[in-house]
Each structure stands twice: as structure tokens, then as C-alpha cells.
Design an enzyme around this catalytic site. Structure first.
Site, PDB file in Angstrom:
ATOM      1  N   HIS A  98       0.853  -1.195   0.000  1.00  0.00           N
ATOM      2  CA  HIS A  98       0.000   0.000   0.000  1.00  0.00           C
ATOM      3  C   HIS A  98       0.890   1.246   0.000  1.00  0.00           C
ATOM      4  O   HIS A  98       1.950   1.256   0.629  1.00  0.00           O
ATOM      5  CB  HIS A  98      -0.922  -0.017   1.232  1.00  0.00           C
ATOM      6  CG  HIS A  98      -1.991   1.031   1.160  1.00  0.00           C
ATOM      7  ND1 HIS A  98      -1.747   2.349   1.451  1.00  0.00           N
ATOM      8  CD2 HIS A  98      -3.291   0.959   0.799  1.00  0.00           C
ATOM      9  CE1 HIS A  98      -2.864   3.046   1.273  1.00  0.00           C
ATOM     10  NE2 HIS A  98      -3.823   2.216   0.881  1.00  0.00           N
ATOM     11  N   GLU A 171      -3.575   2.303  -7.436  1.00  0.00           N
ATOM     12  CA  GLU A 171      -3.986   3.398  -6.560  1.00  0.00           C
ATOM     13  C   GLU A 171      -3.043   4.581  -6.763  1.00  0.00           C
ATOM     14  O   GLU A 171      -1.969   4.642  -6.148  1.00  0.00           O
ATOM     15  CB  GLU A 171      -3.896   2.953  -5.098  1.00  0.00           C
ATOM     16  CG  GLU A 171      -4.758   1.771  -4.763  1.00  0.00           C
ATOM     17  CD  GLU A 171      -5.121   1.780  -3.281  1.00  0.00           C
ATOM     18  OE1 GLU A 171      -6.304   1.884  -2.982  1.00  0.00           O
ATOM     19  OE2 GLU A 171      -4.208   1.727  -2.437  1.00  0.00           O
ATOM     20  N   SER A 216     -10.020   7.543  -3.398  1.00  0.00           N
ATOM     21  CA  SER A 216     -11.222   8.350  -3.209  1.00  0.00           C
ATOM     22  C   SER A 216     -12.439   7.786  -3.946  1.00  0.00           C
ATOM     23  O   SER A 216     -13.235   8.553  -4.513  1.00  0.00           O
ATOM     24  CB  SER A 216     -10.950   9.810  -3.593  1.00  0.00           C
ATOM     25  OG  SER A 216      -9.930  10.345  -2.761  1.00  0.00           O
TER      26      SER A 216
HETATM   27  C1  PEP Z   1      -6.880   3.178   0.305  1.00  0.00           C
HETATM   28  O1  PEP Z   1      -6.819   3.179   1.513  1.00  0.00           O
HETATM   29  O2  PEP Z   1      -6.321   2.287  -0.326  1.00  0.00           O
HETATM   30  C2  PEP Z   1      -7.622   4.248  -0.365  1.00  0.00           C
HETATM   31  C3  PEP Z   1      -7.760   4.189  -1.663  1.00  0.00           C
HETATM   32  O3  PEP Z   1      -8.118   5.253   0.415  1.00  0.00           O
HETATM   33  P1  PEP Z   1      -9.259   6.329  -0.013  1.00  0.00           P
HETATM   34  O4  PEP Z   1     -10.403   5.522  -0.583  1.00  0.00           O
HETATM   35  O5  PEP Z   1      -9.624   7.014   1.271  1.00  0.00           O
HETATM   36  O6  PEP Z   1      -8.657   7.223  -1.014  1.00  0.00           O
END
Ligand code: PEP
Length: 261
Positions: A98, A171, A216
Site C-alpha cells: 500500500h 492506486e 477516493s
Molecule cells: C486506500 O486506503 O487504499 C484508499 C484508496 O483510500 P481512499 O479511498 O480514502 O482514497
């Protein structure tokens, strides 16, 4: 092995045991009213210390995963939790790499690769996170950045042996917890590049990996994102902390493009 759909709630360092187990009960009850199509799974990633209580609260519609796992199974590594320890408490999946682990806890590509290898060989499923920082997106080097992370994390991995146990989560760092979501087409384009990379590298076993989007994701944007052909599901942070918005995201995925009220 065809692509599977998956929605994962990543609670990060939030949610004490009582709230965690109520969330599990509320989401499982909510899922009773959502006709989940075949091939769609829903998972939650509580903190390590809430995993056992959440597992005891499960009725069977959700699965659980850890937010992290050590690269080594056991030994003199204070504070670490290895793959065998997760399996020992009935947890068979973990998020690895992550962006918060990479940036705040200095996990580099080498460590992420060792974690992926050790988790897969212990029999865990892995959600491997990749994503570029804002500077790479602005310099238009985002694709090379993400494919470089994948290259490093999967060096030496036999993807066909791992099969459905390996899921990728794209991500973009600039979209995590910022309220700024990638445009559906931007996300789809990167997912396509990741799929081409996996396919060139590992053939059909690579092409058929599930690729989740994270950054998000909310009930309001989930339908547009999941309508993109290369997006197979979501890794959800902030919007997963409460049962109802998370269920709304699951409903969007279940109905593939339409958020039900
Ligand atoms: C995550 O924790 O992997 C994430 C994408 O957080 P958020 O949805 O708050 O952006």
C-alpha cells in the site's frame, strides 16, 4: 481462470473492535439484500488486532484480509506478523505494498517483492498495490513508474501458480485520501497498461488478473468507474469506514454501472 470482481474495505489504523464487529454484522445484513453476481466477492481489511473478533462475527458473505504482512514467516522481528500467523488465525489474504506502507514506512520495491513472494508461497492471496505519485503523473512518466513497481514486485513470481490469489490494485498516490479521484478514463488507461504488461509477461494467467482501482472511491463515483472495461473492483479507504456508503459502492459494482439507492 476468468477475471473476478472484488471490493475491499481498507480501514487503515481505524476502528476499534466493537465498531469493527458491528460493521461486519451491518454489511453482512446489507449484503443479504444485494444479489451478488457470480464472481463478485467483498472483503474487509481490519487492523491486525481486530481480525480475530471480526472473523468470529462473520456470517460468511464477507472475507477478511490483513492490511500488511511481513516478508519473513517468523523470527527476531519485533512488531512483525508473518503469513503463517495470519493463517493461524484463519486469515488467508493480505494487502501488500500500500502506498502508505511505501511512503510512511519506507517499504521499497525490493521489500514489497519479498512480501509478495513469501505471502504467495505460504498460500495467502495478495492484493498488490501500485500507483504513481503526483510528480510522475505531471511529468507523464506515470505508466513507466507503475510498470516498474510491478516489474520489481513480481520478479521471480510464477503468476500462473498464484492464479486467482494475485490481485493488483492501481492506486494513484495523488488520489488516496485526497478526495481527488482519477478520471474513469485515466484509471482505465492505466489498468489497460497493467493488463498488457501482465499478459506479455505471464500469458493468459497474467491477462486474467483482477485489477482494482483505489483512490477516493465513493458511492457517487463508483458507478462511472466500474463501468470502465478494465476496472474489476475497488480498494476503498475513507468511504469504507461506515457500512452504508460501503454497501452503496458494492451495489454499484453488483449492478455494474448503476448505483441503487
Ligand atoms: C486506500 O486506503 O487504499 C484508499 C484508496 O483510500 P481512499 O479511498 O480514502 O482514497
Amino acid at each position: 481462470m476468468t477475471r473476478q470482481r472484488l471490493v475491499v474495505a481498507n480501514w487503515k489504523q481505524n476502528t476499534l473492535t466493537a465498531a469493527a464487529t458491528s460493521w461486519i454484522r451491518a454489511v453482512e445484513a446489507g449484503l443479504d439484500n444485494v444479489p451478488l453476481p457470480a464472481g463478485l466477492s467483498v472483503a474487509a481489511a481490519p487492523s491486525y488486532v481486530a481480525l480475530a473478533a471480526c472473523r468470529a462475527a462473520l456470517a460468511g458473505r464477507l472475507t477478511l484480509m490483513a492490511q500488511n504482512v511481513a516478508a519473513q514467516d517468523s523470527g527476531a522481528f519485533t512488531g512483525e506478523v508473518g503469513p503463517g500467523m495470519l493463517i493461524d488465525v484463519g486469515i488467508h489474504a493480505a494487502i501488500v505494498g500500500h502506498s502508505e506502507r511505501r511512503s510512511l514506512f519506507h517499504e521499497d520495491d525490493d521489500l514489497v517483492g519479498r512480501k509478495v513472494a513469501s505471502a504467495l508461497s505460504a498460500g495467502l492471496s495478495v492484493v498488490l498495490c501500485v500507483g504513481e505519485p503526483l510528480a510522475a503523473r505531471e511529468a507523464e512518466t506515470h505508466e513507466a513508474f507503475v510498470l516498474g513497481q510491478l516489474e520489481a514486485a513480481l520478479a521471480g513470481i510464477d503468476v500462473s501458480a498464484a492464479d486467482a490469489r494475485l490481485v493488483i490494485a492501481y492506486e494513484p498516490v495523488w488520489a488516496i485520501g485526497t478526495g481527488r479521484t482519477a478520471q474513469p478514463e485515466q484509471a482505465n488507461e492505466m489498468h489497460g497498461a497493467i493488463r498488457t504488461f501482465l499478459s506479455n509477461r505471464f500469458g493468459a494467467a497474467g491477462r486474467d488478473r483482477s485489477i482494482l482501482y483505489g483512490g477516493s472511491v465513493k458511492p457517487l463515483n463508483a458507478a462511472q468507474l466500474i463501468a470502465q472495461p478494465e476496472i474489476d473492483g475497488f480498494l476503498v479507504g475513507g468511504a469504507s469506514l461506515l457500512a452504508e456508503p460501503f454497501l452503496a459502492i458494492v451495489r454499484a459494482v453488483a449492478s455494474d454501472g448503476t448505483v441503487s439507492p
